[in-house]
Design a protein around this motif. Structure first.
Motif, PDB file in Angstrom:
ATOM      1  N   LEU A  44       1.797   5.067  -5.099  1.00 24.36           N
ATOM      2  CA  LEU A  44       1.808   4.532  -3.742  1.00 24.36           C
ATOM      3  C   LEU A  44       0.647   3.549  -3.653  1.00 24.36           C
ATOM      4  CD1 LEU A  44       2.929   4.483  -0.892  1.00 24.36           C
ATOM      5  CD2 LEU A  44       1.478   6.441  -0.355  1.00 24.36           C
ATOM      6  N   ASP A  45       0.982   2.250  -3.542  1.00 27.68           N
ATOM      7  CA  ASP A  45      -0.016   1.187  -3.582  1.00 27.68           C
ATOM      8  C   ASP A  45      -0.578   0.900  -2.196  1.00 27.68           C
ATOM      9  OD1 ASP A  45      -1.535  -0.785  -4.827  1.00 27.68           O
ATOM     10  OD2 ASP A  45       0.004  -2.317  -4.592  1.00 27.68           O
ATOM     11  N   ASP A  46      -1.821   0.442  -2.162  1.00 27.97           N
ATOM     12  CA  ASP A  46      -2.502   0.038  -0.929  1.00 27.97           C
ATOM     13  C   ASP A  46      -2.534   1.141   0.117  1.00 27.97           C
ATOM     14  OD1 ASP A  46      -2.975  -2.476  -2.006  1.00 27.97           O
ATOM     15  OD2 ASP A  46      -1.135  -3.322  -1.188  1.00 27.97           O
ATOM     16  N   PHE A  47      -2.718   2.384  -0.331  1.00 25.75           N
ATOM     17  CA  PHE A  47      -2.753   3.500   0.606  1.00 25.75           C
ATOM     18  C   PHE A  47      -3.858   3.287   1.624  1.00 25.75           C
ATOM     19  CE2 PHE A  47      -4.152   7.683   2.072  1.00 25.75           C
ATOM     20  CZ  PHE A  47      -2.949   8.171   2.555  1.00 25.75           C
ATOM     21  N   GLY A  48      -3.523   3.526   2.871  1.00 29.36           N
ATOM     22  CA  GLY A  48      -4.505   3.414   3.938  1.00 29.36           C
ATOM     23  C   GLY A  48      -4.373   2.156   4.759  1.00 29.36           C
ATOM     24  N   THR A  49      -3.457   1.284   4.386  1.00 29.31           N
ATOM     25  CA  THR A  49      -3.260   0.062   5.166  1.00 29.31           C
ATOM     26  C   THR A  49      -1.993   0.187   5.987  1.00 29.31           C
ATOM     27  OG1 THR A  49      -2.006  -0.998   3.403  1.00 29.31           O
ATOM     28  CG2 THR A  49      -4.376  -1.356   3.418  1.00 29.31           C
ATOM     29  N   GLY A  50      -1.860  -0.650   6.954  1.00 32.21           N
ATOM     30  CA  GLY A  50      -0.616  -0.694   7.729  1.00 32.21           C
ATOM     31  C   GLY A  50      -0.318   0.615   8.418  1.00 32.21           C
ATOM     32  N   TYR A  51       0.835   1.165   8.129  1.00 24.30           N
ATOM     33  CA  TYR A  51       1.325   2.355   8.814  1.00 24.30           C
ATOM     34  C   TYR A  51       1.198   3.586   7.936  1.00 24.30           C
ATOM     35  CZ  TYR A  51       3.251  -1.141  11.905  1.00 24.30           C
ATOM     36  OH  TYR A  51       3.384  -2.181  12.769  1.00 24.30           O
TER      37      TYR A  51
END
Length: 159
Positions: A44-51
Motif C-alpha cells: 500500500l503506497d503513500d500510506f497516510g495521504t488523502g483518504y
C-alpha cells in the motif's frame, strides 16, 4: 507478465495507491486477491495521504505499508511526527506487514529512523534517484558514516 519474464511471483511487488482503492473497492480487492494467489506481493503506497483508512490494513491482503514522505519531513523538529511514525510501524508489524518509510532526504532523518522508528526499509533522494545495475552494486557496498553509531546503540539497547 510473470510467464513472459520468467520472474518468480514472490519477487514481484505491486504498489497500490490509496486513490486506486477509492475508485472501486470490491474490484480492486478482487484483483489484489488474485495477485496474492499467484504469490505476488502487494504494498500500500503513500500510506497516510488523502483518504487513509486503517480499514485497508485490516481488510486487504497486504504485505507492506509504504509511509508517505509527508510524515518524515519535519521529524527532526517535531516530536509528534516521530511518535506518529513509530505508531504506524508498531501498528503494522503485528498485522504481518513490513514497513517502508518514503522520502528520506537527510542523514539526520535516516539516523532517527534507524535508531527510533526502525522501519524495515527506507527510500528517498538521500540514496539517489532510480539506479542502473552498476549503481545498485555501488550502493550496496557503501558503508554510511554513522553505521558504527547505530550498531553501538543497538548493542547497548539489548543489554
Amino acid at each position: 507478465a510473470l510467464t513472459a519474464s520468467g520472474l518468480a511471483p514472490g519477487r514481484l511487488e505491486i504498489e497500490v495507491t490509496e486513490t486506486a482503492l477509492l475508485d472501486d473497492k470490491s474490484l480492486t480487492r478482487q484483483y489484489i486477491e488474485e495477485l496474492k494467489q499467484l504469490g505476488v506481493r502487494i504494498a500500500l503506497d503513500d500510506f497516510g495521504t488523502g483518504y487513509s483508512s486503517l480499514s485497508y490494513l485490516h481488510k486487504l491482503p497486504l504485505d507492506k505499508v509504504k509511509i508517505d514522505r509527508s510524515f518524515l519531513m519535519d521529524v527532526t523538529q517535531n516530536s509528534r511526527s516521530l511518535e506518529l511514525l513509530k505508531g504506524i510501524v508498531n501498528l503494522s508489524r503485528p498485522l504481518g506487514l513490513s514497513v517502508t518509510v518514503e522520502g528520506v532526504e537527510t542523514f539526520e532523518q535516516l539516523k532517527i529512523l534507524a535508531l527510533q522508528v526502525k522501519p524495515d526499509l527506507v527510500q528517498g533522494f538521500l540514496f539517489g534517484s532510480a539506479l542502473s545495475a552498476s549503481g545498485i552494486e555501488t550502493m550496496s557496498s557503501t558503508v554510511w558514516p554513522f553505521a558504527r553509531d547505530i550498531k553501538t546503540a543497538r548493542k547497548a539497547s539489548r543489554r
